[in-house]
Scaffold this motif. Structure first.
Motif, PDB file in Angstrom:
ATOM      1  N   MET A 193       0.767  -1.221  -0.101  1.00 20.49           N
ATOM      2  CA  MET A 193       0.045   0.169   0.107  1.00 20.49           C
ATOM      3  C   MET A 193       0.881   1.404  -0.141  1.00 20.49           C
ATOM      4  O   MET A 193       0.696   2.350  -0.756  1.00 20.49           O
ATOM      5  CB  MET A 193      -0.769  -0.220   1.246  1.00 20.49           C
ATOM      6  N   MET A 194       1.993   1.209   0.756  1.00 19.46           N
ATOM      7  CA  MET A 194       2.835   2.252   0.874  1.00 19.46           C
ATOM      8  C   MET A 194       3.675   2.499  -0.263  1.00 19.46           C
ATOM      9  O   MET A 194       4.765   3.142  -0.195  1.00 19.46           O
ATOM     10  CB  MET A 194       3.627   2.544   2.228  1.00 19.46           C
ATOM     11  N   GLY A 195       3.639   1.588  -1.569  1.00 18.92           N
ATOM     12  CA  GLY A 195       4.505   1.884  -2.611  1.00 18.92           C
ATOM     13  C   GLY A 195       5.426   0.918  -2.840  1.00 18.92           C
ATOM     14  O   GLY A 195       6.257   0.730  -3.812  1.00 18.92           O
ATOM     15  N   HIS A 196       4.981  -0.437  -2.320  1.00 16.20           N
ATOM     16  CA  HIS A 196       5.662  -1.492  -2.574  1.00 16.20           C
ATOM     17  C   HIS A 196       7.102  -1.587  -2.051  1.00 16.20           C
ATOM     18  O   HIS A 196       8.235  -1.713  -2.931  1.00 16.20           O
ATOM     19  CB  HIS A 196       5.753  -2.045  -4.000  1.00 16.20           C
ATOM     20  N   VAL A 197       7.459  -1.037  -1.057  1.00 16.63           N
ATOM     21  CA  VAL A 197       8.763  -0.757  -0.213  1.00 16.63           C
ATOM     22  C   VAL A 197       8.713  -1.497   0.995  1.00 16.63           C
ATOM     23  O   VAL A 197       7.915  -1.861   1.561  1.00 16.63           O
ATOM     24  CB  VAL A 197       8.782   0.794  -0.073  1.00 16.63           C
ATOM     25  N   ASP A 198      10.015  -1.598   1.447  1.00  8.62           N
ATOM     26  CA  ASP A 198      10.535  -2.345   2.655  1.00  8.62           C
ATOM     27  C   ASP A 198      10.221  -1.268   3.831  1.00  8.62           C
ATOM     28  O   ASP A 198      11.131  -0.302   3.722  1.00  8.62           O
ATOM     29  CB  ASP A 198      11.832  -2.685   2.723  1.00  8.62           C
ATOM     30  N   LEU A 199       9.226  -1.224   4.555  1.00  7.32           N
ATOM     31  CA  LEU A 199       8.933  -0.238   5.669  1.00  7.32           C
ATOM     32  C   LEU A 199       9.902  -0.525   6.911  1.00  7.32           C
ATOM     33  O   LEU A 199       9.847   0.540   7.290  1.00  7.32           O
ATOM     34  CB  LEU A 199       7.527  -0.326   5.994  1.00  7.32           C
ATOM     35  N   ARG A 200      10.676  -1.492   6.754  1.00  5.98           N
ATOM     36  CA  ARG A 200      11.712  -1.462   7.828  1.00  5.98           C
ATOM     37  C   ARG A 200      12.589  -0.363   7.944  1.00  5.98           C
ATOM     38  O   ARG A 200      13.259  -0.033   8.643  1.00  5.98           O
ATOM     39  CB  ARG A 200      12.353  -2.954   7.927  1.00  5.98           C
ATOM     40  N   ASP A 201      12.902   0.024   6.262  1.00  2.00           N
ATOM     41  CA  ASP A 201      13.824   0.992   6.056  1.00  2.00           C
ATOM     42  C   ASP A 201      13.284   2.521   6.033  1.00  2.00           C
ATOM     43  O   ASP A 201      13.922   3.483   5.738  1.00  2.00           O
ATOM     44  CB  ASP A 201      14.729   0.645   4.941  1.00  2.00           C
ATOM     45  N   ARG A 202      11.848   2.470   6.269  1.00  2.99           N
ATOM     46  CA  ARG A 202      11.199   3.719   6.048  1.00  2.99           C
ATOM     47  C   ARG A 202      10.092   4.155   7.334  1.00  2.99           C
ATOM     48  O   ARG A 202       8.979   4.071   7.040  1.00  2.99           O
ATOM     49  CB  ARG A 202      10.375   3.716   4.744  1.00  2.99           C
ATOM     50  N   PRO A 203      10.910   4.518   8.218  1.00  2.46           N
ATOM     51  CA  PRO A 203       9.848   4.975   9.339  1.00  2.46           C
ATOM     52  C   PRO A 203       9.282   6.191   9.090  1.00  2.46           C
ATOM     53  O   PRO A 203       8.107   6.249   9.530  1.00  2.46           O
ATOM     54  CB  PRO A 203      10.929   5.321  10.447  1.00  2.46           C
ATOM     55  N   ASP A 204       9.362   6.933   7.994  1.00  5.06           N
ATOM     56  CA  ASP A 204       8.581   8.270   7.597  1.00  5.06           C
ATOM     57  C   ASP A 204       7.278   7.545   7.233  1.00  5.06           C
ATOM     58  O   ASP A 204       6.088   7.972   7.447  1.00  5.06           O
ATOM     59  CB  ASP A 204       9.409   8.820   6.798  1.00  5.06           C
ATOM     60  N   LEU A 205       7.618   6.657   6.260  1.00  8.08           N
ATOM     61  CA  LEU A 205       6.254   5.957   5.653  1.00  8.08           C
ATOM     62  C   LEU A 205       5.354   5.136   6.799  1.00  8.08           C
ATOM     63  O   LEU A 205       4.165   5.210   6.646  1.00  8.08           O
ATOM     64  CB  LEU A 205       6.534   4.983   4.448  1.00  8.08           C
ATOM     65  N   ARG A 206       5.909   4.450   7.598  1.00  8.92           N
ATOM     66  CA  ARG A 206       5.179   3.865   8.906  1.00  8.92           C
ATOM     67  C   ARG A 206       4.445   4.990   9.561  1.00  8.92           C
ATOM     68  O   ARG A 206       3.390   4.507   9.887  1.00  8.92           O
ATOM     69  CB  ARG A 206       6.200   3.041   9.600  1.00  8.92           C
ATOM     70  N   ALA A 207       4.926   5.938   9.655  1.00  2.00           N
ATOM     71  CA  ALA A 207       4.321   7.154  10.451  1.00  2.00           C
ATOM     72  C   ALA A 207       3.204   7.653   9.693  1.00  2.00           C
ATOM     73  O   ALA A 207       2.235   7.997   9.919  1.00  2.00           O
ATOM     74  CB  ALA A 207       5.344   8.143  10.816  1.00  2.00           C
TER      75      ALA A 207
END
Length: 242
Positions: A147-161
C-alpha cells in the motif's frame, strides 16, 4: 470503506452485514477505492473523500441527508476512513505541516462528515507486533508495504508514520467524533492498535469511544449483533446535526 488489506475489494461482500444498519433507517453506500496493485497511498484516502463528495452531490436522488454523512470502515478500510476524516480536518484547520496533505481538497463539494466508525482498523504502521499473523509484516510484499508503494517499511520509518492515524492527531485538528470496535483475540490486526489510537484521541481532547469485544477475532458476527448495531446507530444519531 471495505477491509481488503488495501487490495482489490469485493463490492458485494458486506451487503448482507450492512443491511443490518440500513434496516435501522440509514442509507448505506459501499466505497471502492483504488487498491495497492494499481495505486499507492494516499490514493485510497483521496477516493474515500471523493466518495463522500459524491454522496453529498447526489444526495437528493439517493434519499440521503447531506448534512449528516458518516464514514465507516473495517480493517484496512477503518484506516482509510479515519485518514479521510483527518485529511478533511487538516484542510479546515489550515495546518502548515505538509505531512497532513494526504489528499488535497480541490473539489467544490465538501467531504465533511459527522463522525467515523472504525471496525478493527489497521490504524498503526509503527507497532512491531501490529499485524501478529502476517509473516512478512513491514516487508515490501506485505499488505502495508504494498500500500505504501511496494517498499520495505523497515527502512522507512517516515512511511510507517504516514500510514499511522495517531501521527496526525493534535489538539488543533478539528476531527469529528470517533467510535472504535475491536476484538481482543484479533489475529490479523492487534487490538493494541485501537487501544493506542483511543488513548491518543482522548489525550488531544477528541470525542472517542472504544468497545473491546472479549474473545472476538478479526471481524465476525460479534460485531453485527443487535446490540453492537444499536451502539453504531446510536452514535450516528447522537452526532447528527439537529
Amino acid at each position: 470503506v471495505q477491509g481488503s488489506a488495501w487490495m482489490k475489494q469485493d463490492r458485494t461482500a458486506l451487503v448482507p452485514t450492512l443491511s443490518r444498519i440500513a434496516k435501522r433507517g440509514f442509507v448505506v453506500a459501499i466505497v471502492e477505492y483504488r487498491h495497492s496493485g494499481i495505486a499507492s497511498f494516499p490514493a485510497q484516502i483521496q477516493d474515500a473523500r471523493n466518495a463522500v463528495r459524491f454522496m453529498r452531490a447526489n444526495a437528493a436522488q439517493n434519499h440521503v441527508d447531506a448534512d449528516n454523512l458518516f464514514l465507516s470502515g473495517c480493517s484496512s478500510g477503518g484506516q482509510v476512513a479515519l485518514l479521510a476524516a483527518v485529511a478533511h480536518a487538516a484542510d479546515r484547520t489550515d495546518m502548515d505541516d505538509t505531512s497532513l496533505s494526504l489528499a488535497p481538497n480541490a473539489a467544490d463539494v465538501s467531504d465533511a462528515t459527522r463522525g467515523v466508525i472504525d471496525y478493527f482498523g489497521a490504524v498503526n504502521g509503527q507497532m512491531d507486533d501490529g499485524f501478529p499473523s502476517t509473516v512478512d509484516h513491514h516487508l515490501a510484499t506485505s499488505p502495508e508495504g504494498m500500500m505504501m508503494g511496494h517498499v520495505d517499511l523497515r527502512d522507512r520509518p517516515d512511511l510507517r508514520a504516514a500510514m499511522t492515524v495517531e501521527s496526525y492527531l493534535t489538539p488543533e485538528l478539528a476531527l469529528p467524533p470517533v467510535l472504535i470496535f475491536h476484538g481482543t483475540k484479533d489475529r490479523l490486526v492487534n487490538a493494541r492498535q485501537s487501544a493506542s489510537l483511543y488513548r491518543r484521541l482522548r489525550d488531544v481532547g477528541k470525542s472517542a469511544e472504544l468497545y473491546l469485544l472479549e474473545g472476538a477475532d478479526h471481524g465476525g458476527a460479534e460485531f453485527w449483533t443487535d446490540g453492537m448495531c444499536r451502539v453504531a446507530t446510536d452514535f450516528m444519531r447522537s452526532n447528527c446535526a439537529r
